[in-house]
Enzyme design. Structure first.
Site, PDB file in Angstrom:
ATOM      1  N   ASP A 181       0.822  -1.202   0.000  1.00  0.00           N
ATOM      2  CA  ASP A 181       0.000   0.000   0.000  1.00  0.00           C
ATOM      3  C   ASP A 181       0.860   1.257   0.000  1.00  0.00           C
ATOM      4  O   ASP A 181       2.086   1.199   0.183  1.00  0.00           O
ATOM      5  CB  ASP A 181      -0.920   0.006   1.226  1.00  0.00           C
ATOM      6  CG  ASP A 181      -2.010  -1.048   1.137  1.00  0.00           C
ATOM      7  OD1 ASP A 181      -2.420  -1.386   0.011  1.00  0.00           O
ATOM      8  OD2 ASP A 181      -2.458  -1.533   2.197  1.00  0.00           O
ATOM      9  N   TYR A 204       7.537 -10.344   6.156  1.00  0.00           N
ATOM     10  CA  TYR A 204       7.433  -8.907   6.382  1.00  0.00           C
ATOM     11  C   TYR A 204       8.122  -8.549   7.690  1.00  0.00           C
ATOM     12  O   TYR A 204       8.190  -9.364   8.620  1.00  0.00           O
ATOM     13  CB  TYR A 204       5.969  -8.462   6.469  1.00  0.00           C
ATOM     14  CG  TYR A 204       5.261  -8.319   5.150  1.00  0.00           C
ATOM     15  CD1 TYR A 204       5.207  -7.089   4.498  1.00  0.00           C
ATOM     16  CD2 TYR A 204       4.627  -9.410   4.554  1.00  0.00           C
ATOM     17  CE1 TYR A 204       4.542  -6.950   3.288  1.00  0.00           C
ATOM     18  CE2 TYR A 204       3.966  -9.283   3.344  1.00  0.00           C
ATOM     19  CZ  TYR A 204       3.923  -8.045   2.725  1.00  0.00           C
ATOM     20  OH  TYR A 204       3.264  -7.913   1.524  1.00  0.00           O
TER      21      TYR A 204
END
EC number: 5.4.99.12
Length: 266
Positions: A53, A109
């Site tokens: 994002d 991540y």
């Protein structure tokens, strides 16, 4: 054959990874660079391992495309056409049917969380509850038709001063899943949610909305594959290192100025 590239980017100035008309994104800048370098033909599809994002970063994003000229897909050539906060550093020849998203075995991540008031013991105890296969409906933003069950294979937390380094690996992730997990960890770590709350949140019949943590602390650290061998471009790595070193020195100085201003305003 296709070419796969490992790319990295500081996401602050990008409106996410996927192309959006009229907005600077990772895909749009990469496409422009590849076309200008002659590495791809106009309109060639560029596939990515994962969506990030706006404001989210990446160190190990993987992209793949059908090359027009293999010699022109070298990271050092492509980087000469890219903005300074986006760069390629490794390359692999992959089969024509290679899809960086579908063929990934797992994704990793890292979230860097500034949380001086968190109780470390509670944070780490809570983290183990996310391991395994669960329904992550309450830990994601709803996407129509998306199966909400995911398997988290690793969630490690290390303390670094007032920061917590949170590493999480799963087969795949839902939209905002990592950032909402970080929010949940913080809520428990700050004693704002009781024991047993995480288990309650895994029940899809129970609904409680929690906001995602800020995007700026998150980056895609690695995408794993079977049988894909990337060759690193040492020149590209060294150039990127020097840029990061210069940026680090600058931002470290600005951080000290903010600290002094903050202390002066107490």
């Amino acid at each position: 054959m296709k070419t796969a590239l490992k790319i990295a980017y500081v996401g602050t100035n990008f409106y996410g990874s996927q192309a959006q008309p009229g907005l600077p994104t990772v895909e749009s800048e990469l496409r422009k660079a590849l076309e200008e370098a002659g590495a791809i033909k106009l309109g060639t599809k560029i596939a990515m391992a994962g969506r990030t994002d706006a404001g989210v970063h990446a160190l190990g994003q993987v992209v793949a495309f059908e090359q027009a000229d293999p010699k022109l897909t070298a990271p050092r050539i492509i980087n000469s056409k890219l903005p300074k906060d986006l760069w390629a550093y490794a390359r692999a020849e992959v089969p024509d049917d290679f899809d960086p998203r579908r063929h990934a075995t797992s994704r990793e991540y890292r979230y860097i969380l500034y949380a001086p008031d968190v109780i470390e013991r509670r944070l780490k105890e809570c983290s183990s509850r996310f391991l395994g296969t669960h329904d992550f409906t309450n830990f994601s933003s709803v996407e129509a038709g998306k199966y909400p069950v995911r398997t988290v294979t690793r969630l490690d937390i290390a303390k670094r001063g007032d920061f917590y380094i949170i590493d999480i690996e799963a087969d795949s992730f839902l939209w905002n899943m990592v950032r909402k997990i970080v929010t949940a960890l913080r809520l428990v770590g700050e004693n704002k949610r009781p024991d047993g709350w995480i288990e309650k949140m895994f029940d899809p019949e129970y609904r409680e909305g929690i906001p995602p943590a800020a995007p700026g602390g998150l980056y895609l650290s690695r995408v794993n594959y079977d049988g894909i061998a990337f060759e690193e471009d040492e020149y590209a790595r060294q150039r990127a290192y020097q840029r990061m070193l210069n940026s680090f020195e600058w931002h470290h100085t600005i951080a000290e100025i903010y600290k002094e201003f903050k202390d002066a305003m107490k």
